[in-house]
Design a protein around this motif. Structure first.
Motif, PDB file in Angstrom:
ATOM      1  N   ALA A 147     -58.560 106.580 -34.291  1.00  0.00           N
ATOM      2  CA  ALA A 147     -57.513 105.837 -33.655  1.00  0.00           C
ATOM      3  C   ALA A 147     -57.971 105.315 -32.400  1.00  0.00           C
ATOM      4  CB  ALA A 147     -56.373 106.982 -33.663  1.00  0.00           C
ATOM      5  N   PRO A 178     -54.595 101.464 -38.630  1.00  0.00           N
ATOM      6  CA  PRO A 178     -53.715 102.037 -37.816  1.00  0.00           C
ATOM      7  C   PRO A 178     -52.534 101.071 -37.822  1.00  0.00           C
ATOM      8  CG  PRO A 178     -54.975 101.172 -36.333  1.00  0.00           C
ATOM      9  CD  PRO A 178     -55.901 101.013 -37.593  1.00  0.00           C
ATOM     10  N   THR A 180     -48.575 107.217 -29.774  1.00  0.00           N
ATOM     11  CA  THR A 180     -49.861 107.798 -30.054  1.00  0.00           C
ATOM     12  C   THR A 180     -50.194 108.814 -29.108  1.00  0.00           C
ATOM     13  OG1 THR A 180     -51.491 106.568 -28.935  1.00  0.00           O
ATOM     14  CG2 THR A 180     -50.591 105.425 -30.911  1.00  0.00           C
TER      15      THR A 180
END
Length: 351
Positions: free
Chosen positions: A126, A162, A222
């Motif tokens: 990520a 993502p 996130t």
């Protein structure tokens, strides 16, 4: 795609894969993006940020090597070479018309969620993806009241995309009723046609900016921060309608094409006519600053797979594996399965 140059950091960049004997070919756009310097005398590449360097080689590239990214035997490859800008792998378009934007009209107050916990491996992935998107202006830091959780989607090539889990946002987004063509509707351009092409638009969704006032609604929370999208993100409601409206404008009045989202079918009666039509299509695509995904495009063939169909001069029919998948589909056990099953039956009825 990422590449490791031995400079202790990975460089994420949209590359064109070329068939070369060894090593990689680095372009000026890549060097400029990451502040990399070439020291010709010492044959090394210097990282202008960290001052680290790595040894390299200097060699000549024959002019004919630019054909390696496509089939040299194709009678239509030279046409694409006339449109060199179409082969440059960029992410974002800078010259789309100002009125081409994706709007997110909502009817309720902002929705928000807490950040999802990720294991160490997914967290590292990520981080790399978000750094890449930040570097390329796909996303930007955000401070809105909106926050959708992060969702990592596994792609066919093994990489990860993502995106946001936008289910709560989508539930309060007012639908855009602009029509997406039925897959079977391309048959009307096939009458007396013998030569076909399929043109895929490179990073299609990234070509549409989000309206400034709606960017905050795309925010993803996130473990490494809160970010919002500058361009259309996967998972948002109405994005297919927005892109279909856009590509229909790009290819307006070209009756010999069938644009279905990022795939466009071109059909003609003979090779000479097909060359002319391809140039018209490329002119329109180039006018809007779009790029052609060469690896997923097919030019000037008599047999073409398009949206699950096999297209030939004689007939257009569903691919055998699609039919087998429908016929082997098990009977539905729930209401949700029933809806899917009925949709497949409608498709089978059209065959």
């Amino acid at each position: 795609m990422g590449v490791n140059l031995g400079l202790r950091r990975e460089f994420q960049f949209p590359f064109i894969i070329a068939k070369v004997d060894k090593g990689i070919i680095i372009g000026v756009d890549f060097l400029n993006k990451f502040n990399l310097l070439i020291d010709i005398r010492n044959k090394q590449l210097i990282d202008g940020i960290t001052n680290l360097h790595v040894k390299g080689v200097i060699s000549s590239i024959l002019q004919e090597n630019k054909n390696n990214i496509m089939d040299k035997t194709s009678k239509f490859s030279n046409i694409l070479l006339q449109y060199s800008d179409l082969m440059k792998a960029n992410l974002l378009v800078t010259n789309t018309k100002p009125d081409v934007k994706h709007y997110i009209a909502t009817k309720d107050p902002p929705v928000y969620s807490k950040s999802c916990q990720l294991d160490s491996k997914k967290l590292e992935i990520a981080k790399q993806e978000f750094i890449f998107m930040l570097d390329n202006d796909i996303i930007r830091p955000s401070k809105p009241p909106w926050a959708s959780p992060l969702h990592l989607v596994n792609k066919k090539d093994g990489s990860v995309r993502p995106c946001g889990d936008y289910r709560r946002l989508n539930a309060q987004t007012i639908p855009d009723r602009y029509p997406i063509p039925r897959i079977e509707d391309f048959h009307h351009i096939l009458k007396r046609k013998r030569i076909f092409s399929k043109i895929d638009i490179f990073k299609a969704y990234f070509q549409i900016p989000i309206a400034e006032e709606d960017k905050e609604k795309t925010a993803i929370i996130t473990p490494i921060g809160l970010f919002e999208f500058n361009v259309m993100s996967f998972g948002l409601r109405n994005t297919p309608s927005t892109f279909q409206r856009f590509i229909n404008e790009v290819l307006l009045e070209l009756e010999f094409v069938f644009p279905y989202l990022d795939d466009t079918l071109v059909a003609s009666e003979n090779e000479e006519q097909h060359k002319t039509l391809l140039k018209l299509v490329f002119d329109h695509i180039q006018k809007y600053g779009l790029r052609v995904n060469i690896s997923k495009s097919t030019l000037g063939v008599t047999h073409l797979e398009f949206l699950g169909y096999l297209i030939t001069p004689e007939v257009s029919k569903p691919l055998p594996e699609k039919v087998d998948a429908i016929l082997s589909y098990k009977l539905p056990e729930t209401i949700r399965d029933l809806r899917t099953f009925l949709g497949l039956l409608n498709f089978l009825e059209d065959i």
